[in-house]
Motif scaffolding. Structure first.
Motif, PDB file in Angstrom:
ATOM      1  N   ILE A 100      38.128  81.352  51.088  1.00  0.00           N
ATOM      2  CA  ILE A 100      36.801  81.324  50.821  1.00  0.00           C
ATOM      3  C   ILE A 100      36.371  80.925  52.362  1.00  0.00           C
ATOM      4  N   GLY A 101      35.512  81.897  52.769  1.00  0.00           N
ATOM      5  CA  GLY A 101      34.746  81.605  54.018  1.00  0.00           C
ATOM      6  C   GLY A 101      33.982  80.737  54.468  1.00  0.00           C
ATOM      7  N   GLU A 102      33.731  80.442  55.749  1.00  0.00           N
ATOM      8  CA  GLU A 102      32.653  79.508  56.010  1.00  0.00           C
ATOM      9  C   GLU A 102      31.384  80.101  55.452  1.00  0.00           C
ATOM     10  N   GLY A 103      30.432  79.417  55.098  1.00  0.00           N
ATOM     11  CA  GLY A 103      29.096  79.881  54.459  1.00  0.00           C
ATOM     12  C   GLY A 103      29.052  80.405  53.092  1.00  0.00           C
ATOM     13  N   ASP A 104      30.127  80.802  52.362  1.00  0.00           N
ATOM     14  CA  ASP A 104      30.430  81.467  51.057  1.00  0.00           C
ATOM     15  C   ASP A 104      29.740  80.427  50.210  1.00  0.00           C
ATOM     16  N   PHE A 105      29.262  81.076  49.082  1.00  0.00           N
ATOM     17  CA  PHE A 105      28.703  80.341  47.908  1.00  0.00           C
ATOM     18  C   PHE A 105      29.785  80.977  46.840  1.00  0.00           C
ATOM     19  N   VAL A 106      30.278  80.131  45.885  1.00  0.00           N
ATOM     20  CA  VAL A 106      31.634  80.428  45.111  1.00  0.00           C
ATOM     21  C   VAL A 106      31.159  79.726  43.751  1.00  0.00           C
ATOM     22  N   GLY A 107      31.501  80.288  42.630  1.00  0.00           N
ATOM     23  CA  GLY A 107      31.249  79.513  41.326  1.00  0.00           C
ATOM     24  C   GLY A 107      32.766  79.909  40.832  1.00  0.00           C
ATOM     25  N   ILE A 108      33.171  78.828  40.221  1.00  0.00           N
ATOM     26  CA  ILE A 108      34.459  78.968  39.173  1.00  0.00           C
ATOM     27  C   ILE A 108      34.086  78.883  37.767  1.00  0.00           C
ATOM     28  N   ILE A 109      34.444  79.934  37.103  1.00  0.00           N
ATOM     29  CA  ILE A 109      33.875  80.140  35.965  1.00  0.00           C
ATOM     30  C   ILE A 109      35.232  80.726  35.118  1.00  0.00           C
ATOM     31  N   GLY A 110      35.123  80.154  33.806  1.00  0.00           N
ATOM     32  CA  GLY A 110      36.426  80.733  32.773  1.00  0.00           C
ATOM     33  C   GLY A 110      36.225  79.640  31.607  1.00  0.00           C
ATOM     34  N   PRO A 111      37.148  80.334  30.468  1.00  0.00           N
ATOM     35  CA  PRO A 111      37.027  79.453  29.164  1.00  0.00           C
ATOM     36  C   PRO A 111      37.762  78.142  29.543  1.00  0.00           C
ATOM     37  N   ASN A 112      37.280  77.326  28.276  1.00  0.00           N
ATOM     38  CA  ASN A 112      38.192  76.091  28.095  1.00  0.00           C
ATOM     39  C   ASN A 112      39.414  76.135  28.265  1.00  0.00           C
ATOM     40  N   GLY A 113      40.223  75.433  29.221  1.00  0.00           N
ATOM     41  CA  GLY A 113      41.771  75.391  29.338  1.00  0.00           C
ATOM     42  C   GLY A 113      42.082  76.622  30.351  1.00  0.00           C
ATOM     43  N   ALA A 114      41.436  77.015  31.144  1.00  0.00           N
ATOM     44  CA  ALA A 114      41.530  78.102  32.086  1.00  0.00           C
ATOM     45  C   ALA A 114      42.072  77.412  33.393  1.00  0.00           C
ATOM     46  N   GLY A 115      41.914  76.245  33.778  1.00  0.00           N
ATOM     47  CA  GLY A 115      42.444  75.635  34.959  1.00  0.00           C
ATOM     48  C   GLY A 115      41.493  75.392  35.942  1.00  0.00           C
ATOM     49  N   LYS A 116      40.124  75.379  35.658  1.00  0.00           N
ATOM     50  CA  LYS A 116      39.095  75.117  36.620  1.00  0.00           C
ATOM     51  C   LYS A 116      39.086  73.688  37.017  1.00  0.00           C
ATOM     52  N   SER A 117      39.129  72.673  36.393  1.00  0.00           N
ATOM     53  CA  SER A 117      38.978  71.460  36.486  1.00  0.00           C
ATOM     54  C   SER A 117      40.379  70.957  37.427  1.00  0.00           C
ATOM     55  N   THR A 118      41.424  71.717  36.962  1.00  0.00           N
ATOM     56  CA  THR A 118      42.789  71.108  37.571  1.00  0.00           C
ATOM     57  C   THR A 118      42.685  71.837  38.871  1.00  0.00           C
ATOM     58  N   LEU A 119      42.123  73.009  39.144  1.00  0.00           N
ATOM     59  CA  LEU A 119      41.988  73.548  40.703  1.00  0.00           C
ATOM     60  C   LEU A 119      41.232  72.629  41.482  1.00  0.00           C
ATOM     61  N   ILE A 120      39.998  72.235  41.124  1.00  0.00           N
ATOM     62  CA  ILE A 120      39.031  71.449  41.785  1.00  0.00           C
ATOM     63  C   ILE A 120      39.835  70.069  41.943  1.00  0.00           C
ATOM     64  N   LYS A 121      40.569  69.647  41.283  1.00  0.00           N
ATOM     65  CA  LYS A 121      41.191  68.356  41.596  1.00  0.00           C
ATOM     66  C   LYS A 121      42.468  68.488  42.513  1.00  0.00           C
ATOM     67  N   ILE A 122      42.893  69.583  42.431  1.00  0.00           N
ATOM     68  CA  ILE A 122      44.308  69.927  43.478  1.00  0.00           C
ATOM     69  C   ILE A 122      43.158  69.945  44.841  1.00  0.00           C
ATOM     70  N   LEU A 123      42.192  70.686  44.908  1.00  0.00           N
ATOM     71  CA  LEU A 123      41.254  70.663  46.277  1.00  0.00           C
ATOM     72  C   LEU A 123      40.779  69.489  46.663  1.00  0.00           C
ATOM     73  N   THR A 124      40.370  68.588  45.791  1.00  0.00           N
ATOM     74  CA  THR A 124      40.011  67.421  46.226  1.00  0.00           C
ATOM     75  C   THR A 124      40.934  66.167  46.337  1.00  0.00           C
ATOM     76  N   GLY A 125      42.418  66.583  46.369  1.00  0.00           N
ATOM     77  CA  GLY A 125      43.445  65.732  46.536  1.00  0.00           C
ATOM     78  C   GLY A 125      43.622  64.758  45.403  1.00  0.00           C
ATOM     79  N   ILE A 126      42.917  64.971  44.174  1.00  0.00           N
ATOM     80  CA  ILE A 126      43.267  64.065  43.067  1.00  0.00           C
ATOM     81  C   ILE A 126      44.502  64.306  42.416  1.00  0.00           C
ATOM     82  N   LEU A 127      44.949  65.646  42.359  1.00  0.00           N
ATOM     83  CA  LEU A 127      46.292  66.060  41.794  1.00  0.00           C
ATOM     84  C   LEU A 127      47.157  66.758  42.873  1.00  0.00           C
ATOM     85  N   THR A 128      48.460  66.859  42.711  1.00  0.00           N
ATOM     86  CA  THR A 128      49.305  67.440  43.452  1.00  0.00           C
ATOM     87  C   THR A 128      49.858  68.747  42.566  1.00  0.00           C
ATOM     88  N   PRO A 129      49.985  69.706  43.236  1.00  0.00           N
ATOM     89  CA  PRO A 129      50.493  71.045  42.544  1.00  0.00           C
ATOM     90  C   PRO A 129      51.883  70.940  42.407  1.00  0.00           C
TER      91      PRO A 129
END
Length: 120
Positions: free
Chosen positions: A48-77
């Motif tokens: 994701i480049g500087e200035g880009d707007f991005v949405g993460i969409i998908g069905p329940n269980g697709a891994g959206k929250s897991t991805l955000i938690k890794i990107l915020t440092g809450i989870l380790t991959p």
């Protein structure tokens, strides 16, 4: 353009205890445990480049929250790499979180009659 977020071959797997049905099967799990591996993320890569707007969409269980938690440092991959503004979030969390803001929420926190961009 500078890449703000770089994700390479990111995976997060969980081992879930499989419990039997019925009393005898439940008692059996005390002595012999069987696990099932659940893949929340499997080999995800993107930038994701500087200035880009991005949405993460998908069905329940697709891994959206897991991805955000890794990107915020809450989870380790389980495997792979994630870099955000030159930090590895799950390794440099204390210093990294001084530079970010994240809101986890439900649909009720968005105004239904406003575009997402305006709600943001």
């Amino acid at each position: 353009m500078n890449n703000i977020i770089e994700v390479k071959n990111l995976s997060k797997h969980y081992d879930i205890l499989q419990r039997g049905k019925g009393r005898f099967e439940i008692i059996k799990t005390f002595f012999s445990r069987k696990y099932k591996t659940v893949k929340a993320l499997d080999n995800v890569s993107f930038t994701i480049g500087e200035g880009d707007f991005v949405g993460i969409i998908g069905p329940n269980g697709a891994g959206k929250s897991t991805l955000i938690k890794i990107l915020t440092g809450i989870l380790t991959p389980t495997s792979g790499e994630a870099r955000v503004i030159d930090y590895v979030p799950y390794k440099q969390r204390k210093k990294y979180v001084q530079n970010i803001g994240v809101v986890f929420g439900q649909r009720t926190q968005l105004w239904w009659d406003l575009p997402v961009r305006d709600s943001f």
